[in-house]
Design a protein around this motif. Structure first.
Motif, PDB file in Angstrom:
ATOM      1  N   ILE A  53       0.824  -1.213   0.000  1.00 41.08           N
ATOM      2  CA  ILE A  53       0.000   0.000   0.000  1.00 41.08           C
ATOM      3  C   ILE A  53       0.854   1.257   0.000  1.00 41.08           C
ATOM      4  O   ILE A  53       0.344   2.353   0.111  1.00 41.08           O
ATOM      5  N   GLY A  56       4.284   5.071   3.088  1.00 43.18           N
ATOM      6  CA  GLY A  56       3.546   5.918   4.025  1.00 43.18           C
ATOM      7  C   GLY A  56       2.483   5.109   4.748  1.00 43.18           C
ATOM      8  O   GLY A  56       2.383   5.129   5.972  1.00 43.18           O
ATOM      9  N   SER A 158       5.809  11.633 -10.618  1.00 44.55           N
ATOM     10  CA  SER A 158       4.811  12.560 -10.090  1.00 44.55           C
ATOM     11  C   SER A 158       4.199  11.991  -8.827  1.00 44.55           C
ATOM     12  O   SER A 158       3.725  12.718  -7.970  1.00 44.55           O
ATOM     13  N   ASP A 159       4.182  10.667  -8.702  1.00 45.99           N
ATOM     14  CA  ASP A 159       3.617  10.052  -7.504  1.00 45.99           C
ATOM     15  C   ASP A 159       4.697   9.982  -6.433  1.00 45.99           C
ATOM     16  O   ASP A 159       5.880   9.883  -6.738  1.00 45.99           O
ATOM     17  N   GLY A 160       4.284  10.058  -5.189  1.00 46.75           N
ATOM     18  CA  GLY A 160       5.234   9.938  -4.102  1.00 46.75           C
ATOM     19  C   GLY A 160       5.843   8.545  -4.150  1.00 46.75           C
ATOM     20  O   GLY A 160       5.148   7.575  -4.364  1.00 46.75           O
ATOM     21  N   SER A 187       7.870  13.032  -2.059  1.00 46.60           N
ATOM     22  CA  SER A 187       7.356  13.968  -3.053  1.00 46.60           C
ATOM     23  C   SER A 187       8.050  15.284  -2.766  1.00 46.60           C
ATOM     24  O   SER A 187       8.110  15.700  -1.621  1.00 46.60           O
TER      25      SER A 187
ATOM     26  N   THR B 242      -3.745  12.282 -15.024  1.00 46.05           N
ATOM     27  CA  THR B 242      -2.469  12.188 -14.317  1.00 46.05           C
ATOM     28  C   THR B 242      -1.366  11.670 -15.230  1.00 46.05           C
ATOM     29  O   THR B 242      -0.213  12.085 -15.138  1.00 46.05           O
ATOM     30  N   ASN B 247       2.104  16.846 -14.547  1.00 46.88           N
ATOM     31  CA  ASN B 247       2.169  16.958 -13.090  1.00 46.88           C
ATOM     32  C   ASN B 247       3.153  17.989 -12.568  1.00 46.88           C
ATOM     33  O   ASN B 247       4.064  17.679 -11.808  1.00 46.88           O
ATOM     34  N   SER B 248       2.970  19.223 -12.993  1.00 48.67           N
ATOM     35  CA  SER B 248       3.771  20.293 -12.433  1.00 48.67           C
ATOM     36  C   SER B 248       2.796  21.300 -11.844  1.00 48.67           C
ATOM     37  O   SER B 248       1.797  21.624 -12.458  1.00 48.67           O
ATOM     38  N   ALA B 267      -4.039  11.298  -6.152  1.00 46.13           N
ATOM     39  CA  ALA B 267      -3.612   9.984  -6.644  1.00 46.13           C
ATOM     40  C   ALA B 267      -2.096   9.860  -6.603  1.00 46.13           C
ATOM     41  O   ALA B 267      -1.553   8.808  -6.290  1.00 46.13           O
ATOM     42  N   ASN B 268      -1.409  10.952  -6.887  1.00 44.54           N
ATOM     43  CA  ASN B 268       0.040  10.913  -6.953  1.00 44.54           C
ATOM     44  C   ASN B 268       0.683  10.737  -5.593  1.00 44.54           C
ATOM     45  O   ASN B 268       1.598   9.953  -5.421  1.00 44.54           O
ATOM     46  N   GLU B 269       0.230  11.513  -4.629  1.00 40.03           N
ATOM     47  CA  GLU B 269       1.019  11.617  -3.399  1.00 40.03           C
ATOM     48  C   GLU B 269       0.458  10.844  -2.221  1.00 40.03           C
ATOM     49  O   GLU B 269       1.119  10.701  -1.209  1.00 40.03           O
ATOM     50  N   THR B 271      -0.250   7.621  -1.445  1.00 37.73           N
ATOM     51  CA  THR B 271       0.318   6.378  -0.899  1.00 37.73           C
ATOM     52  C   THR B 271       1.595   6.608  -0.103  1.00 37.73           C
ATOM     53  O   THR B 271       1.874   5.868   0.819  1.00 37.73           O
ATOM     54  N   GLU B 272       2.381   7.603  -0.487  1.00 30.59           N
ATOM     55  CA  GLU B 272       3.672   7.756   0.170  1.00 30.59           C
ATOM     56  C   GLU B 272       3.732   9.002   1.056  1.00 30.59           C
ATOM     57  O   GLU B 272       4.809   9.491   1.365  1.00 30.59           O
ATOM     58  N   ALA B 273       2.591   9.563   1.401  1.00 26.18           N
ATOM     59  CA  ALA B 273       2.596  10.734   2.275  1.00 26.18           C
ATOM     60  C   ALA B 273       2.799  10.254   3.704  1.00 26.18           C
ATOM     61  O   ALA B 273       1.886   9.737   4.333  1.00 26.18           O
TER      62      ALA B 273
END
Lengths: 352, 315
Positions: A53, A56, A158-160, A187, B242, B247-248, B267-269, B271-273
């Motif tokens: 998942i 994060g 663009s995705d984290g 990001s 996307t 994506n800027s 959608a971009n950020e 999962t890893e925030a």
């Protein structure tokens, strides 16, 4: 045998344990392989359920104690470590079990041999300061190559992602300007460039755009036949990412808790943009609400020990870096600190 | 006895219907509340207005979060896509409903439905590998070169011609929402009573006059509803946008350069925030998206209601 299978299928078999993990997407293929192999090895007694998942989410599930183990591309930072100490009165262990590498991939028609890059040059490209391929700084690194006067199209994720973390961590180390303006993270605020979603998005844009440069996992670059360059490491050598040079990156003195960034490694034959990917465990497994019994705790430690020892042979066929001897020692030392209900089960299992 | 029983059954049925209907309403409210609560950390830090109008989105160095680039991106992309797609879609609907022979109309209808059924990730892949390189080589680069020679003032508006940016996203999105507008417009046109057409023809109207004077005014409600449905779809479209938008979130946006929308940043950020504030800011963007969608839908409802009254007046 048949009944055993039937019972296991129903989830009723005595002593069947399912270990639940969640986290990074990058090691998912490896985790799936570990899970399959380990389940076969234990005759179906231990099953691994790994949900990719994202790092994060993995860290969050780990802190909320809904999983036996978390997985993350970056180790827990100091505030998180402190949070675990204060909230649960135990330590979090960051156990590195595989390595990944990030490579600069490019699309330069007519250039056959792998290009050579240095950290500062890569940082200047991503800062938008080097704008064309025949820039003197690039030409100086590649004396024999006829570089075209193409404009550079910078491509980033663009995705984290953990890939972005490793890339920006490296750029932060080799360029003070990058560290100050952009910094390291999953990001970041990119100064220039096109954002592609996922490795496949970056690879797609690079493939379709003459003059593009992007960063992807080495695994991905290899599978998709993207051209990628060698990067000058701290010792001054130009290193192309391969299994040996990735493994060598971790062949350096490591801190006891393994929370270390391997980018810009001092190892002379190490690839400079490599990093560990981590399993997260609680040192005192009794505090983890997801671990219901000593039996489960033991199964978890056994599984992690297997990953760190015999399981390592599955890393390289899937193009993940295997642990160097130093790294393996550190990881096992960390695992041996695990206790459950006051019993030193880590020491017991690792020492056996 | 029998009567009492059925009476009871009716009431039970009505009760369950009410319960389910209220469930839908409660779900929407709960969603809004949860989004607000999840985003409250960021909204509290920057204020609702400060967050919505903030131009910086930097999770690392400044740890500042402002959604303005994403709100602006969403509006530009979805309204441009609607504008581009509306007239072709309407033309297709009119042609399929009134002009085309039956076999051709069936083919058109089938293809329109097919367009709606293609997953957005497929549109996105087509965008990355076909449309974007084509646009770059055949449209953007020539235009850029021409502008550099003849009209340098235009260059800052055009931006770098990489192929992945606002223009590509708008074109992809426009082609994705055509079937929504077209299908509803087609049905609305088909529903106009035959008597109206016949009356208009009897008065000596030409085919186009019949369309313009007798059919379109009555079908307007359905056509507008289709446009709003398409707009709502465009506002929420995530994957395809996307994949091609670059994506800027650097303002100001340019025609060829990269941009970003609210769904794309989530959608971009998401999962890893890792950091709480970052995650909360993303959920707060979701909350704003909810508000925007609500705004679009209530405007649609208002326009439709007015239209219905107008039509009733005519009939």
């Amino acid at each position: 045998m048949l009944t055993a299978v039937a019972l296991a299928g129903l989830g009723l078999a005595q002593g069947t344990i399912t270990l639940v993990g969640a986290g990074a997407t990058f090691p998912y293929p490896l985790m799936a392989k570990y899970g399959d192999e380990y389940t076969r090895l234990t005759g179906g007694k231990v099953r691994i359920n790994y949900q990719s998942i994202g790092s994060g989410g993995g860290i969050r599930q780990f802190l909320e104690q809904t999983v036996h183990f978390g997985a993350s591309d970056a180790p827990l930072d100091d505030p998180r470590m402190k949070q675990v100490r204060e909230q649960f009165k135990t330590n979090a262990l960051n156990i590195g079990y595989a390595l990944g590498a990030v490579v600069p991939a490019y699309n330069l028609p007519g250039v056959k041999e792998p290009l050579r890059f240095s950290g500062p040059v890569l940082a200047d490209i991503y800062l938008g300061k080097i704008k064309t391929w025949n820039d003197p700084a690039l030409q100086e690194l590649n004396p024999g190559v006829k570089l075209p006067p193409l404009p550079i199209t910078v491509v980033h994720r663009s995705d984290g992602s953990g890939t972005t973390y490793v890339w920006t961590d490296y750029l932060s180390k080799v360029s003070p300007e990058w560290a100050q303006k952009v910094g390291r993270g999953t990001s970041v605020q990119w100064p220039v460039g096109v954002g592609g979603k996922g490795n496949e998005g970056v690879a797609g844009v690079v493939k379709q755009t003459p003059g593009a440069i992007g960063y992807v996992e080495v695994t991905y670059a290899k599978q998709n036949n993207l051209a990628y360059g060698a990067v000058r490491n701290k010792a001054g050598r130009f290193i192309l990412a391969d299994l040996a040079s990735i493994r060598a990156a971790a062949n350096v003195p490591l801190p006891g808790d393994m929370r270390v960034s391997l980018t810009d490694t001092p190892a002379p034959d190490g690839y400079p943009i490599a990093s560990f990917t981590y399993l997260l465990l609680y040192e005192n497994l009794s505090v983890n609400k997801a671990v219901k019994s000593e039996e489960e705790a033991r199964a978890l430690v056994e599984f992690v020990k297997w990953i760190l020892t015999d399981g390592q042979k599955h890393n390289e066929p899937l193009t993940y870096g295997a642990l160097s001897p130093v790294a393996q020692q550190r990881a096992l030392a960390l695992l041996s600190r695990v206790t459950y209900g006051g019993k030193p089960i880590g020491k017991e299992i690792v020492g056996r | 006895m029998r009567r009492l029983y059925s009476h009871f059954g009716d009431r039970l049925f009505a009760f369950f219907l009410l319960l389910l209907a209220l469930g839908v309403v409660a779900l929407a409210l709960l969603m809004a509340y949860e989004l607000y609560r999840g985003g409250s950390l960021a909204l509290g830090r920057f204020g609702l207005l400060g967050f919505a109008l903030g131009r910086e989105w930097d999770p690392v160095v400044q740890k500042a979060f402002g959604a303005w680039p994403y709100i602006l991106g969403t509006f530009i992309v979805s309204f441009s896509a609607l504008f581009l797609s509306f007239f072709p879609a309407l033309a297709a609907a009119i042609f399929a409903a009134e002009y085309a022979p039956r076999w051709l109309a069936q083919i058109i209808n089938f293809l329109l439905d097919l367009m709606a059924a293609v997953p957005s990730v497929v549109y996105g892949l087509w965008g990355i590998f076909v449309l974007a390189p084509w646009l770059r080589d055949k449209v953007q680069l020539p235009l850029y070169m021409w502008a550099a020679e003849h009209l340098p003032g235009l260059l800052p508006l055009l931006g770098v011609p990489t192929g992945y940016g606002l223009m590509t996203a708008v074109l992809i999105l426009a082609s994705m929402i055509v079937p929504y507008t077209a299908a509803l417009a087609r049905d609305a046109i088909a529903l106009v009573p035959k008597e109206h057409r016949e009356a208009a023809y009897a008065l000596g109207a030409t085919r186009w006059e019949v369309m313009r004077l007798a059919i379109l005014p009555l079908a307007r409600g359905g056509i507008i509803a289709g446009a709003f449905l398409a707009l709502a779809r465009a506002v929420g479209e995530t994957m395809a946008v996307t994949m091609v938008i670059g994506n800027s979130h650097k303002l100001p946006y340019t025609l060829f350069g990269g941009a970003a929308t609210m769904p794309s940043v989530i959608a971009n950020e998401f999962t890893e925030a890792v950091e709480d504030l970052h995650l909360s800011a993303l959920i707060a963007v979701g909350f704003l998206l909810f508000l925007v969608s609500m705004l679009v839908n209530s405007t649609a409802a208002y326009v439709l209601r007015r239209q219905e009254r107008l039509v009733k007046g005519v009939l």
